[in-house]
Design a protein around this motif. Structure first.
Motif, mmCIF file in Angstrom:
data_model
loop_
_atom_site.group_PDB
_atom_site.id
_atom_site.type_symbol
_atom_site.label_atom_id
_atom_site.label_comp_id
_atom_site.label_asym_id
_atom_site.label_seq_id
_atom_site.Cartn_x
_atom_site.Cartn_y
_atom_site.Cartn_z
ATOM 1 N N UNK A 1 37.892 45.150 48.864
ATOM 2 C CA UNK A 1 38.089 44.863 47.448
ATOM 3 C C UNK A 1 36.801 44.333 46.842
ATOM 4 N N UNK A 2 36.403 44.918 45.718
ATOM 5 C CA UNK A 2 35.305 44.374 44.919
ATOM 6 C C UNK A 2 35.961 43.464 43.876
ATOM 7 N N UNK A 3 35.655 42.174 43.955
ATOM 8 C CA UNK A 3 36.223 41.197 43.017
ATOM 9 C C UNK A 3 35.133 40.806 42.022
ATOM 10 N N UNK A 4 35.408 41.042 40.739
ATOM 11 C CA UNK A 4 34.435 40.772 39.690
ATOM 12 C C UNK A 4 35.006 39.742 38.723
ATOM 13 N N UNK A 5 34.163 38.778 38.347
ATOM 14 C CA UNK A 5 34.583 37.798 37.358
ATOM 15 C C UNK A 5 33.983 36.440 37.597
ATOM 16 N N UNK A 6 34.445 35.491 36.772
ATOM 17 C CA UNK A 6 33.989 34.106 36.848
ATOM 18 C C UNK A 6 35.215 33.206 36.824
ATOM 19 N N UNK B 1 38.986 34.033 35.696
ATOM 20 C CA UNK B 1 38.959 35.305 34.970
ATOM 21 C C UNK B 1 38.286 36.342 35.870
ATOM 22 N N UNK B 2 39.110 37.030 36.656
ATOM 23 C CA UNK B 2 38.596 38.032 37.588
ATOM 24 C C UNK B 2 39.509 39.253 37.583
ATOM 25 N N UNK B 3 38.963 40.353 38.097
ATOM 26 C CA UNK B 3 39.814 41.505 38.391
ATOM 27 C C UNK B 3 39.354 42.087 39.705
ATOM 28 N N UNK B 4 40.307 42.677 40.404
ATOM 29 C CA UNK B 4 40.051 43.261 41.711
ATOM 30 C C UNK B 4 40.001 44.776 41.612
ATOM 31 N N UNK B 5 39.120 45.356 42.410
ATOM 32 C CA UNK B 5 38.985 46.800 42.529
ATOM 33 C C UNK B 5 39.188 47.144 44.009
ATOM 34 N N UNK B 6 40.462 47.211 44.477
ATOM 35 C CA UNK B 6 40.710 47.531 45.883
ATOM 36 C C UNK B 6 40.457 49.014 46.151
#
Length: 149
Positions: A51-56, A59-64
Motif C-alpha cells: 500500500x502506498x499511503x499518502x497524506x499528512x 488526512x491520508x488515503x491508501x493506494x493498495x
C-alpha cells in the motif's frame, strides 16, 4: 480512465533497473508525503500486496496494490528478454492498474516503459487530462530518481 505513458532510457543494465524499480519502499520515498507499506513477505511475486499511503496526519488515503504479473528480465542465453510487472490498484480512492516494463537496449542500458491507468474517486472524466498530466509529472520524476546512476 486517464492513460499515463512514460518512456525512460537509463545506462543501468536491465537487472539493476528491475531491482530498483521493484523496490516498492523506494517508490514511496520518491512521491511527496507518501510511504509504502509491504503486506506480504519478500521476495516479490504474483500475489504480493503493498500500500502506498499518502497524506499528512489523519488526512491520508491508501493506494493498495497487488502484483498480478511478475516476470523479471532474463539474461539467459544472451537473449536479454524484457521484464514486466503489472500491479492492480484495489483501493477505495484509487482504482486501475500500472505496468513497468524493463527492456534491454541494443546499444547498452535499459529502456523502461511505465504504463498506468487510474481513476480517482470523486473525479469524473472532465478531470482525466489533469489527472494524466499530474501522473506523468509525479511518476516520471519518481522513475528518473529511482534510476539515477
Amino acid at each position: 480512465m486517464p492513460a499515463i505513458r512514460i518512456v525512460h532510457r537509463s545506462p543501468l543494465d536491465p537487472a539493476e533497473a528491475w531491482r530498483r524499480l521493484t523496490d516498492w519502499e523506494r517508490h514511496g520515498a520518491q512521491v511527496p508525503l507518501t510511504r509504502t507499506i509491504i503486506d506480504t513477505a519478500p521476495p516479490t511475486h504474483v500475489g504480493t500486496v503493498f500500500t502506498a499511503r499518502t497524506g499528512v496526519g489523519r488526512i491520508t488515503f491508501d493506494d493498495p496494490m497487488e502484483v498480478v504479473v511478475w516476470r523479471p528480465p532474463s539474461a539467459a542465453s544472451g537473449d536479454g528478454s524484457a521484464g514486466l510487472v503489472r500491479l492492480v490498484k484495489r483501493g477505495r480512492a484509487v482504482r486501475g492498474w500500472a505496468e513497468i516494463e524493463v527492456r534491454p537496449r541494443a546499444a547498452g542500458g535499459t529502456e523502461v516503459h511505465w504504463r498506468e491507468e487510474l481513476r480517482l474517486r470523486g473525479l469524473g472524466r472532465p478531470f482525466d487530462p489533469l489527472v494524466a498530466a499530474a501522473g506523468r509529472f509525479l511518476f516520471g520524476r519518481a522513475l528518473a530518481r529511482l534510476l539515477r546512476p
